[in-house]
Design an enzyme around this catalytic site. Sequence first.
Site, PDB file in Angstrom:
ATOM      1  N   ASP A 400       0.839  -1.191   0.000  1.00  0.00           N
ATOM      2  CA  ASP A 400       0.000   0.000   0.000  1.00  0.00           C
ATOM      3  C   ASP A 400       0.880   1.250   0.000  1.00  0.00           C
ATOM      4  O   ASP A 400       2.045   1.227   0.416  1.00  0.00           O
ATOM      5  CB  ASP A 400      -0.905  -0.007   1.232  1.00  0.00           C
ATOM      6  N   GLU A 403       2.966   5.220  -3.663  1.00  0.00           N
ATOM      7  CA  GLU A 403       3.210   6.434  -4.476  1.00  0.00           C
ATOM      8  C   GLU A 403       4.258   7.377  -3.869  1.00  0.00           C
ATOM      9  O   GLU A 403       4.948   8.021  -4.669  1.00  0.00           O
ATOM     10  CB  GLU A 403       1.899   7.164  -4.770  1.00  0.00           C
ATOM     11  N   ASP A 473      -7.791   4.417  -3.821  1.00  0.00           N
ATOM     12  CA  ASP A 473      -8.941   4.495  -2.920  1.00  0.00           C
ATOM     13  C   ASP A 473     -10.051   5.349  -3.531  1.00  0.00           C
ATOM     14  O   ASP A 473     -10.272   6.504  -3.156  1.00  0.00           O
ATOM     15  CB  ASP A 473      -8.513   5.073  -1.570  1.00  0.00           C
TER      16      ASP A 473
END
Length: 825
Positions: A400, A403, A473
């Site tokens: 997760d 980025e 998300d």
Amino acid sequence: MKPGNYLLFLVLILAVSCKPQSYEKTASGIKATIDSTVVQIQFYTPEIVRVIKSLPGETVEKKSLSVVKEPENLSFSVSESDSIISLVSEVLAVNLNTKTGAVSYGAANGNALLTEKEGSTAFTPFNDAGNETYSVKQSFSLDPDEAIYGLGILQNGKMSQRNQKVHMVQNNTWDFSTFFQSMKGYGLFWDNYSPTDFTDNEAGTEFASVVGDCIDYYFMYGKNADGVVAEMRNLTGKVPMFPLWTYGFWQSRERYKTQDETVGVVEKYRELGVPLDGIIQDWQYWGDNYHWNGMSFLNPGFPNPQKFVDDVHKLNAHLIISIWSSFGPETPQYKELKEKNMLMDFQTWPQSGKEAWPPDMNYPSGVRVYDPFNPEARDIYWQYLNNGLFSLGIDGWWMDSTEPDHLDFKPEDFDNKTYLGSFRKVRNAFPLEAVKGVYEHQRKVSSDKRVFILTRSGFAGQQRYGSNVWSGDLGSSWNSLRNQIPAGLNFTLTGNPNFNSDIGGFFAGVYNKSWNDGTASKNPLFQELYVRWIQYGVFTPMMRSHGTDLKREIYYFGKQGEPIYDAIASAINLRYALLPYIYSTSWNVTSDNSSFMRALVMDFPDDKKGWNMDSEYMFGQSFLVAPVLNAQYTPEKVVKVDEASGWNKGNAKTKDGYPLVDFTEVKSSPVYLPAGTAWYDFWTNEKFYGGQEISKETTINTTPLYVKAGSIIPIGPKVQYATEKKWDNLEIRIYEGADGEFTLYEDENDNYNYEKGVYSTIRFKWNDAEKTLTIGKCNGEFPGMLTNRTFNIVLAAKDKAAGKEIVSDPDKAVAYSGDEVVIKF
């Protein structure tokens, strides 16, 4: 400009203006100085050319993070005439204009492809955290009606990326690759990792990056979209295979709070007889935020981690687990990385040490992002991951925030030092390096378990590291669902075939009102959205249900015999029926540079109606997928009404007071069938000719799905998990109307023995004129392979509506023992 170079710069300007232009031939191309710019043109292959531009006197030493290809030893010619230096390979002609410095590209047959815009090369002095360097940009001239695709996962709902500006800095829901490909059969990769603006307008098509010691890009000519994808992978890396089990159905939630709860979900699916291959354990199994990403089970809800993993495996399921690119201050990883100056300092998630939302900044979490550009830091990351989680037998990684999360942004945050310079300089390649660290280390440790990484961000070249990128998300909405089709297709067209999204959208709070019990079973608005999203998810490389606010497990949507439950179960069962097709397609992706999700322009380039089609796509070579992307039974938007009665106050309600919706009603959805072939309705076997729009009758349990004439589709057995049954009794569906072929691929389903040739293939070939099916000789072998089997051959026909039944009565049952068989119909 760097100190000491200015005088040299002026001298070079005078020198260039006072003598004839000349060039130096190099091993792979040429080097020339034009208008005070040093231009290097290098052939990497006959189809791929690299262009490097720099200022005189500057030393350019750059090792690409994305490119793994080395220049081949190939023959090319160089000539100079009328102010043009021409380099010609077997495939490409590259011209350098010695008056303007512009580089242009054409096919060796003379067709013009792309031209740099004259005078558009720009170097602007820039101070990058104390390092004197440049901002760089280059513009190109495209044909007015030229469609281009790529740039990454963009949530803008567009297929062609013309006439827009995209600010490219990795974030939660937008993933960027500085690459596009054209309808004309070429691709362009801008090899820069700093914040970059892509701009396309009447003035030109431009990449402009904040930091660049040089301009560095690659031009490739593949002749068509598949060819460009192949060249991009040749340049930046091939796609390894995922295990068969990754192509089953995956259930997740934000989050399961105990190991018993997680295992209980798998047990419930088994009890219901609904197929499931994987469960995902999301965050905070490590405990509080000060131990963020500790890679160990410190949460009291997980008292026996080994039993946790073993219990999932005993249920014939697989477990992947959440790991992050950051660490809390009480973790040993944080302390070791901090001591070695391998942590960056900017606001990331979570910001507070408390779980409550919004974050309480009186109790800062202290969580910091690590430096994955540093090979020693990647070693440390894997050491803890291996000892804490991989040693338990966990099957894959949910990486997760790759980025990574960057909150409360300040420009000086980019001044953070990494192993390769400022964070600004390498910003967009963060996910590439983060995923690389896990992939390469696991490959060194084990060849028995294929690396599988689910991650939230991607960059050019990441396809070589066993990662499937999800689109972040997203908010739960019909518009979000619609955006996923062009987002996934454009990502595929950058060369990375592995894309998925949170089925149902991640943030579903808009549907979780006081009249809803927090599940989803009684909210018709979300029920309809979720069903249509899961039907789309059948035809993505990973079928994965996940989100917050509303629970997504099938048993929260009712029970067997009810429309919504049955629609979800049907979608999951269809996915499993298609596993032989999907796994064989995955082999085509690895061996032949194919793609799972295929924009219509890839297979029907002559049909202009498909050039900008953002609502349909091919899945593999055979299936035309046209998901229902608009609400048919409920309003698309949740409107402000009396929450006690729902959106249609005054209309019929259930006994619990919820709006009453008849999901058994028959609706319709428009479908465009691409020209150049005939199509079969998968559900009815009705035949249509391409080049027209039709209206498809739908129900909540039916989504438009068509099969191209000439297709050969293997249908797998009804199973509870991907490897439950061998493929010894496959149904083989033949869709007449054109010649066709299909290669059935099989191996050990996991491990890397396939890289050593340990696998088998069986080629099926249909001759439509002679109505003959040839099942070729089985090539190759692997331990445990079938030596005898039956193929049940079915010719698709309208009176055999086989779509809803997994196995139809065969036209011919063929015993097969590995030798060629010819069947005449």
